[in-house]
Design an enzyme around this catalytic site. Structure first.
Site, PDB file in Angstrom:
ATOM      1  N   LYS A  86      43.256  44.316  29.630  1.00 51.00           N
ATOM      2  CA  LYS A  86      42.984  42.989  30.196  1.00 51.00           C
ATOM      3  C   LYS A  86      41.682  42.449  29.601  1.00 51.00           C
ATOM      4  O   LYS A  86      40.632  43.096  29.696  1.00 51.00           O
ATOM      5  CB  LYS A  86      42.853  43.079  31.714  1.00 51.00           C
ATOM      6  CG  LYS A  86      44.191  43.339  32.418  1.00 51.00           C
ATOM      7  CD  LYS A  86      43.999  43.558  33.895  1.00 51.00           C
ATOM      8  CE  LYS A  86      43.681  42.284  34.640  1.00 51.00           C
ATOM      9  NZ  LYS A  86      43.487  42.545  36.083  1.00 51.00           N
TER      10      LYS A  86
HETATM   11  O1  G3P Z   1      43.045  41.115  38.988  1.00 47.20           O
HETATM   12  C1  G3P Z   1      42.704  39.791  39.184  1.00 47.20           C
HETATM   13  C2  G3P Z   1      43.244  39.174  40.424  1.00 47.20           C
HETATM   14  O2  G3P Z   1      44.279  39.932  40.918  1.00 47.20           O
HETATM   15  C3  G3P Z   1      42.205  38.893  41.452  1.00 47.20           C
HETATM   16  O3  G3P Z   1      42.757  38.730  42.697  1.00 47.20           O
HETATM   17  O4  G3P Z   1      42.625  38.509  45.136  1.00 47.20           O
HETATM   18  O5  G3P Z   1      40.554  39.081  43.851  1.00 47.20           O
HETATM   19  O6  G3P Z   1      41.531  36.801  43.711  1.00 47.20           O
HETATM   20  P1  G3P Z   1      41.817  38.241  43.917  1.00 47.20           P
END
Ligand code: G3P
Length: 226
Positions: A86
């Site tokens: 990533k």
């Molecule tokens: O991995 C990136 C993404 O899944 C972040 O999610 O819930 O932290 O906005 P969140």
């Protein structure tokens, strides 16, 4: 649409894999930080559990393209060549994506908030791009619509890059993107559980059981009734 788990705790991943048709695990530096353990120890445990062929996405944290490339090599050495790297889609990240593709790595462009980031990462050769639905909403834009647009943008431009939607706050968002046939969605344990949780279903099952026991006796099932 492939369903993946956005999580680093092995016991949570095991619990979800036991029930849900998950096809991989995604992590980010914040998810790894929550485990409080050495990253490669955690990631090797996950890789051993999900198997060599399953998708595992691991993020680099370096600021320069050279650092990111070195990180990608270590990640692939430790966790398998098929581990998706990533890479944040910013200036250095864009250059890093190109270098990693020359290096034959699988790449996921991440921290995607705009359609243009997605387009540029795809043109640079990214295998997946990860738009952040909920975080886009929190900026006052429309996360779901952005993902739909990116999906259309890839198809209309003949790009083979897939969307890996991330950052969900509820199951409805996942369902809506599933209907569009995006490549994949990665969801937290909480949202994953909500994809299935339904009081009406629990109630219906309970009535079926009660009716059957009324006919055949307490605790009887189809295996031991007359
Ligand atoms: O991995 C990136 C993404 O899944 C972040 O999610 O819930 O932290 O906005 P969140």
């Amino acid at each position: 649409m492939k369903l993946m788990i956005d999580e680093g705790q092995i016991q949570v991943i095991r619990r979800l894999y036991d029930v849900f048709p998950a096809e991989g695990v995604t992590t980010n530096p914040s998810i790894l930080a929550k485990t409080g353990r050495p990253p490669y120890e955690v990631l090797k445990e996950i890789r051993a559990f999900i198997g060599k062929e399953a998708q595992l996405h691991v993020q680099v944290t370096g600021e320069s393209r050279e650092e990111m490339l070195e990180e990608s090599r270590r990640i692939r050495r430790e966790l398998g060549e098929n581990t998706f790297i990533k890479v944040p889609v910013n200036r250095e990240g864009m250059a890093a994506i190109r270098l990693m593709k020359q290096d034959k790595a699988l790449v996921t462009g991440t921290a995607v908030y705009t359609r243009m980031q997605a387009y540029l990462a795809a043109q640079a050769g990214a295998d997946y791009v990860a738009p952040y639905v909920n975080r886009i909403d929190n900026l006052g834009a429309d996360g779901i619509q952005t993902v739909k647009d990116i999906h259309a943008l890839f198809r209309n431009n003949g790009l083979s890059t897939q969307v890996l939607a991330a950052s969900f706050k509820n199951s409805q968002q996942v369902q809506e993107l599933c209907l569009c046939g995006i490549g994949a969605a990665t969801v937290s344990a909480d949202v994953m559980e909500r994809l299935l949780k339904n009081d009406a279903v629990d109630m219906a099952v309970s009535v079926f059981r009660k009716d059957f026991e009324g006919l055949c006796g307490q605790g009887k099932t189809m295996k031991d009734c007359g």
